[in-house]
Design an enzyme around this catalytic site. Structure first.
Site, mmCIF file in Angstrom:
data_model
loop_
_atom_site.group_PDB
_atom_site.id
_atom_site.type_symbol
_atom_site.label_atom_id
_atom_site.label_comp_id
_atom_site.label_asym_id
_atom_site.label_seq_id
_atom_site.Cartn_x
_atom_site.Cartn_y
_atom_site.Cartn_z
ATOM 1 C CB CYS A 14 -1.853 2.373 6.453
ATOM 2 S SG CYS A 14 -1.683 4.357 5.856
ATOM 3 C CB CYS A 49 -3.042 5.812 0.499
ATOM 4 S SG CYS A 49 -2.017 5.615 2.429
ATOM 5 C CB CYS A 101 -5.594 3.439 2.947
ATOM 6 S SG CYS A 101 -3.754 1.914 2.643
ATOM 7 C CB CYS A 117 11.759 6.291 13.971
ATOM 8 S SG CYS A 117 11.497 6.566 14.620
#
Length: 136
Positions: free
Chosen positions: A51, A103, A54, A125
């Site tokens: 991510c 997060c 985070c 996706c």
């Protein structure tokens, strides 16, 4: 975003300060980057996708496949509890939104039954701008 408490939390001001405008629009406002422009759409580099908000692990190269849809596609997260799935009724349709479980940031959507030759028949996706690839 959702009412759920996540392990990683920041104020809106802190998110804006730590993300670029494009990252903020996708990750915190559930936007979508244009198709075929993301940095990871066609990459085959081995590594871990985390991510961008985070740093939590989301996917690895082993789950990535070429769907030719314009966004990076994965048939599953690296671990099921790395992502959160939530019904999305925006834009006049019903879809399943994919969020970072650490997060709550928007990553993209997951689709089923499209006939891709993958172990799960699912296509996560995911917006390139929502992830960062750490090559092996």
């Amino acid at each position: 975003m959702t009412q759920r408490e996540y392990p990683v939390t920041k104020s809106d001001e802190q998110w804006r300060a730590s993300l670029t405008p494009a990252e903020y629009a996708v990750l915190r406002q559930a936007g979508t980057e244009r198709p075929f422009v993301g940095e990871y759409t066609d990459t085959t580099t081995e590594g871990v996708y985390s991510c961008r908000a985070c740093g939590a692990e989301l996917f690895t190269h082993t789950e990535k496949f070429s769907s030719h849809c314009g966004w990076p596609s994965f048939y599953a997260p690296s671990e099921a509890d790395n992502v959160e799935l939530r019904e999305d009724r925006s834009l006049g349709m019903v879809r399943v939104e994919v969020l970072c479980a650490q997060c709550g940031s928007h990553l993209g959507h997951v689709f089923e039954g499209e006939g891709y030759p993958t172990p799960t028949d699912q296509r996560y996706c995911i917006n390139s701008v929502s992830m960062r690839l750490s090559p092996r």
